[in-house]
Design an enzyme around this catalytic site. Structure first.
Site, PDB file in Angstrom:
ATOM      1  N   SER A  80     -41.473 -38.991  19.216  1.00  0.00           N
ATOM      2  CA  SER A  80     -41.594 -39.726  17.958  1.00  0.00           C
ATOM      3  C   SER A  80     -41.268 -38.890  16.733  1.00  0.00           C
ATOM      4  CB  SER A  80     -43.013 -40.294  17.819  1.00  0.00           C
ATOM      5  OG  SER A  80     -43.960 -39.251  17.666  1.00  0.00           O
ATOM      6  N   LYS A 151     -47.662 -36.695  12.936  1.00  0.00           N
ATOM      7  CA  LYS A 151     -46.753 -37.513  12.133  1.00  0.00           C
ATOM      8  C   LYS A 151     -46.489 -36.806  10.813  1.00  0.00           C
ATOM      9  CE  LYS A 151     -46.948 -40.912  15.156  1.00  0.00           C
ATOM     10  NZ  LYS A 151     -45.798 -41.222  16.043  1.00  0.00           N
TER      11      LYS A 151
END
Length: 275
Positions: A80, A151
């Protein structure tokens, strides 16, 4: 008064008779100096194997302490964050980055506990398995808990984040952001959104937007995909493994021109779809 009763003769010996009731209470417990002496004799008299075992245990304790409070290796479990971070990379998470009054900033790559924001019901895990996982992941030998995420911070408290314009770019507080770190071929988001980040929270997204489950995927859930700042474990500052990818993770300049949010903007509305 009975004058025929004779008092028992007192013991005239200089040394007390040994017994459980003799002696002061403090004499029954070894003094600290005596304990240290015994510990030293135990180490010296145990041979090289015992000394090596004690040294190994001390090193392990030091590593666990450093990992718990200073820097922790973190294994990247998914793609990701490609191409910034790849599957199997070990990043070093700086746990002191926000410990003394600092706050996450736009562009920071952070590791956080997603319980309550990305994960509403944490998966059940055996207590022994959880302990082994925690110990092994703290030194980068196992993947982290399923509730831990890595993230990039896109919006901080008060920010208004809107996506997307005709060129597929997002805007923060009215300023368009060119994200050079995105995975080649990706746009800022295929799903339009318009959110205002509450104070004390973060809006986070992966660099590989088409393969990232991030704040966008939790807009309709409790919390609206916003990550509380106090759930942040630390800032990912370096890639430590493999050696061929050994580098620092500096903050990009993509957000340098973004203005500060207007006062009270964080109370002006909640997450909603982009107009």
């Amino acid at each position: 008064m009975d004058t025929d009763v004779q008092l028992p003769e007192r013991d005239r010996s200089p040394d007390p008779v040994p017994g459980e009731g003799r002696g002061s209470r403090s004499s029954r417990f070894p003094r600290p100096a005596r304990l240290l002496a015994r510990a030293g004799r135990w180490l010296v008299g145990g041979g090289p194997l015992r000394r090596a075992g004690v040294l190994l245990a001390c090193c392990l304790v030091c590593v666990l302490l450093v990992s718990s409070y200073v820097v922790q290796p973190f294994v990247i479990p998914s793609g990701s964050m490609e191409n910034t971070l790849r599957v199997g990379d070990r990043v070093l998470v700086n746990k002191l980055a926000y410990r003394f009054g600092g706050e996450p900033r736009r562009g920071d790559v952070v590791v956080f506990d997603g319980t309550g924001s990305f994960v509403q019901d944490p998966p059940a895990e055996n207590a022994v398995t959880a302990l082994v996982r925690k110990a092994a992941s703290s030194v980068g030998l196992m993947q982290p808990a399923p509730t831990d995420y890595v993230k990039r911070v896109v919006g901080v408290g008060g920010d208004r984040v809107v996506c997307c314009d005709r060129r597929g770019r997002l805007a923060v507080n009215g300023r368009t952001v060119t994200e050079d770190y995105l995975f080649p071929g990706d746009t800022a988001s295929r799903v339009p959104f318009h959110v205002v980040v509450p104070e004390g929270h973060l809006w986070v997204m992966g660099d590989h937007r088409s393969a990232s489950s991030d704040s966008r995927d939790h807009l309709g859930e409790p919390g609206g995909g916003m990550v509380p700042v106090d759930r942040v474990v630390g800032r990912a500052d370096w890639i430590g493994w493999p050696f061929g990818r050994w580098t620092s993770l500096g903050r990009p300049d993509a957000f340098d021109g973004v203005p500060d949010p207007r006062p009270g903007a964080a109370h002006g509305g909640g997450p909603r779809g982009a107009p």
